[in-house]
Design an enzyme around this catalytic site. Sequence first.
Site, PDB file in Angstrom:
ATOM      1  CE1 TYR A  26     -42.520 -50.367  -6.271  1.00 28.30           C
ATOM      2  CE2 TYR A  26     -43.352 -50.648  -4.166  1.00 28.30           C
ATOM      3  CZ  TYR A  26     -43.083 -50.333  -5.266  1.00 28.30           C
ATOM      4  OH  TYR A  26     -44.366 -49.832  -5.768  1.00 28.30           O
ATOM      5  CG  HIS A  48     -46.416 -47.735  -2.282  1.00 30.53           C
ATOM      6  ND1 HIS A  48     -46.184 -46.786  -2.124  1.00 30.53           N
ATOM      7  CD2 HIS A  48     -46.400 -48.966  -3.173  1.00 30.53           C
ATOM      8  CE1 HIS A  48     -45.059 -46.949  -3.458  1.00 30.53           C
ATOM      9  NE2 HIS A  48     -45.625 -47.981  -4.248  1.00 30.53           N
ATOM     10  CG  HIS A  87     -44.468 -51.568 -13.532  1.00 36.05           C
ATOM     11  ND1 HIS A  87     -44.588 -52.426 -12.907  1.00 36.05           N
ATOM     12  CD2 HIS A  87     -44.750 -50.079 -13.350  1.00 36.05           C
ATOM     13  CE1 HIS A  87     -43.636 -51.674 -11.986  1.00 36.05           C
ATOM     14  NE2 HIS A  87     -44.532 -50.806 -12.559  1.00 36.05           N
ATOM     15  CG  HIS A  94     -47.269 -42.883  -5.967  1.00 37.86           C
ATOM     16  ND1 HIS A  94     -46.224 -42.512  -5.472  1.00 37.86           N
ATOM     17  CD2 HIS A  94     -47.082 -43.681  -6.773  1.00 37.86           C
ATOM     18  CE1 HIS A  94     -45.476 -44.170  -5.196  1.00 37.86           C
ATOM     19  NE2 HIS A  94     -45.694 -44.548  -6.129  1.00 37.86           N
ATOM     20  CB  ALA A  95     -45.705 -42.339 -11.046  1.00 36.95           C
ATOM     21  CG  HIS A 111     -40.513 -47.747 -11.913  1.00 37.00           C
ATOM     22  ND1 HIS A 111     -39.884 -48.434 -10.944  1.00 37.00           N
ATOM     23  CD2 HIS A 111     -41.559 -47.917 -11.255  1.00 37.00           C
ATOM     24  CE1 HIS A 111     -40.376 -49.265 -10.373  1.00 37.00           C
ATOM     25  NE2 HIS A 111     -42.372 -49.179 -10.754  1.00 37.00           N
ATOM     26  CD  GLU A 112     -45.026 -46.213 -12.764  1.00 41.02           C
ATOM     27  OE1 GLU A 112     -45.652 -46.594 -13.424  1.00 41.02           O
ATOM     28  OE2 GLU A 112     -44.338 -45.953 -12.001  1.00 41.02           O
ATOM     29  CD  GLU A 151     -43.160 -52.408  -9.108  1.00 36.14           C
ATOM     30  OE1 GLU A 151     -42.235 -51.058  -9.366  1.00 36.14           O
ATOM     31  OE2 GLU A 151     -44.219 -52.505  -8.932  1.00 36.14           O
TER      32      GLU A 151
HETATM   33  O1  X8Z Z   1     -44.252 -46.296  -6.283  1.00 32.16           O
HETATM   34  C1  X8Z Z   1     -43.021 -46.843  -6.929  1.00 32.16           C
HETATM   35  C2  X8Z Z   1     -43.342 -46.516  -8.879  1.00 32.16           C
HETATM   36  C3  X8Z Z   1     -44.859 -47.102  -8.900  1.00 32.16           C
HETATM   37  S1  X8Z Z   1     -45.083 -48.962  -9.161  1.00 32.16           S
HETATM   38  C4  X8Z Z   1     -43.881 -44.911  -8.815  1.00 32.16           C
HETATM   39  N1  X8Z Z   1     -42.133 -46.647  -6.395  1.00 32.16           N
HETATM   40  C5  X8Z Z   1     -41.691 -46.866  -4.963  1.00 32.16           C
HETATM   41  C6  X8Z Z   1     -42.159 -45.782  -4.305  1.00 32.16           C
HETATM   42  O2  X8Z Z   1     -42.328 -44.274  -5.513  1.00 32.16           O
HETATM   43  O3  X8Z Z   1     -42.256 -45.715  -3.315  1.00 32.16           O
HETATM   44  C7  X8Z Z   1     -40.579 -46.750  -7.316  1.00 32.16           C
HETATM   45  C8  X8Z Z   1     -39.444 -47.469  -7.118  1.00 32.16           C
HETATM   46  C9  X8Z Z   1     -40.343 -47.202  -5.453  1.00 32.16           C
HETATM   47 ZN    ZN Z   2     -43.271 -49.673 -10.301  1.00 33.55          ZN
END
Ligand code: X8Z
Ligand code: ZN
Length: 459
Positions: free
Chosen positions: A366, A356, A231, A197-198, A227-228, A255
């Site tokens: 988000y 998460h 940060h 997960h990024a 997105h990354e 975010e």
């Molecule tokens: O978790 C993330 C990022 C890392 S902060 C990749 N995002 C959420 C997800 O993937 O659930 C970005 C958009 C929503």
């Molecule tokens: Zn993020």
Amino acid sequence: RQITLEEASALLATTRDPAEARALYEGWRTISPVMAPDYARMVAIANEGAAELGFADTGAMWRAGYDMEPDAFAAETDRLWEQVKPFYENLHCYVRSRLNERYGDAVQPDSGPIRADLLGNMWSQQWGNIYDVVAPATGGASSYDLTERLVASGYDARKMVETGEGFYVSMGLAELPDTFWERSQITRPRDREVVCHASAWDLDNLEDIRIKMCTEVNAEDFYTVHHELGHNYYQRAYKDQPFLFKNGANDGFHEAIGDFVGLSALTPTYLNQIGLLQSVPGEEEDIPFLLKMALDKIAFLPFGLMVDRWRWGVFSGETSPAEYNEAWSANMLRYQGLVPPGPRPANAFDAGAKYHIPGNTPYTRYFLAHIYQFQFHKAACEQAGWTGPLHRCSVYGNEEVGARFNAMMEMGQSRPWPEAMEAFTGQRENDASAVAAYFAPLNTWLTAQNRGKNCGWEG
Ligand code: X8Z
Ligand code: ZN
């Protein structure tokens, strides 16, 4: 054979076979029942800590991070959701009817909730992968597919990240340090298990910024790379603040940085400038483009809300461990208007199949970011003197906007977030009117498409 989440996601993105989609959706969710007892234990421990810090529970502690009372913040998210809900209901209605045309009444009826596995994403949180299924039947479709363009142009993971950096640099921000390239994880290692997960990291609170992801060459990861890096650019911008202020104005800001950049970086104008598109489509592609964007950005909103609505109930004790899954499904139905492809097993813990939840990363950030990024985009385009439609605006190469944006980022958490918001946008509020402005032409179009339909769902 076991497949990775990346493999399952790629299949779910492209399969148009409902049986396969269902197998992937249900298959991934077999990983989480084992987590449920540990998760319940973690909730209890987290609550003990929150109580020691003087909060009613962990949910209240999370809601306390927005320079207002926790209850006022919860009400604020309700207000924002009411502002955007009509757009989501319009999109839901349109997508449902196109899925119905494609798959028939037995798979997807033209009323009620949508089957969650038909939307091209493991959690139905962004629907852009099924653009081809819901593309306008008449009046011109999109002339390009970003994934196809990236592959055809020979992009690899590193080129994806370099391209992301290039956008920030064009706004006058400094290049990433050499250590970023030496120490980041940009592709999945072959020799060991990692969390794919990024994420983005700041190791020394100074210059040692890194990303950690398993980049695939596709449109979704083109977004994720921007997105990354957002940060990382934020982290480096506030590095000279005192330690306690080295953070986002609130977590939604963190975010939203990269997503804001992504709004410009996904425009055909920009994709043409960097050679990914041979030409810039004209006005006839506005609706296809906006539909593509809405499938990701508008579809995300209720998901961004429902995850913590579920968790707030879990932390407060309103939802007991025995009710975890029922409550999760109820939130999917209530906010997203979605149902699983079939009955869930008695031991299902579907929430646990979303990164998460076991990772215990708050999620309302988000939801906020999906509002903020449009506030930032609108303000940036106004600063740039842009008078055309917002969705065609790109601030690529605009150093003046970059300087003002960086000034907001440099503030870190040193001031209440409305001041950071004001520094860049002139506005002190959370406000979804920029979302409305960006998608206005699409919303008009969707309303016309949905005429005579019975939109909405019970639940
Ligand atoms: O978790 C993330 C990022 C890392 S902060 C990749 N995002 C959420 C997800 O993937 O659930 C970005 C958009 C929503
Ligand atoms: Zn993020």
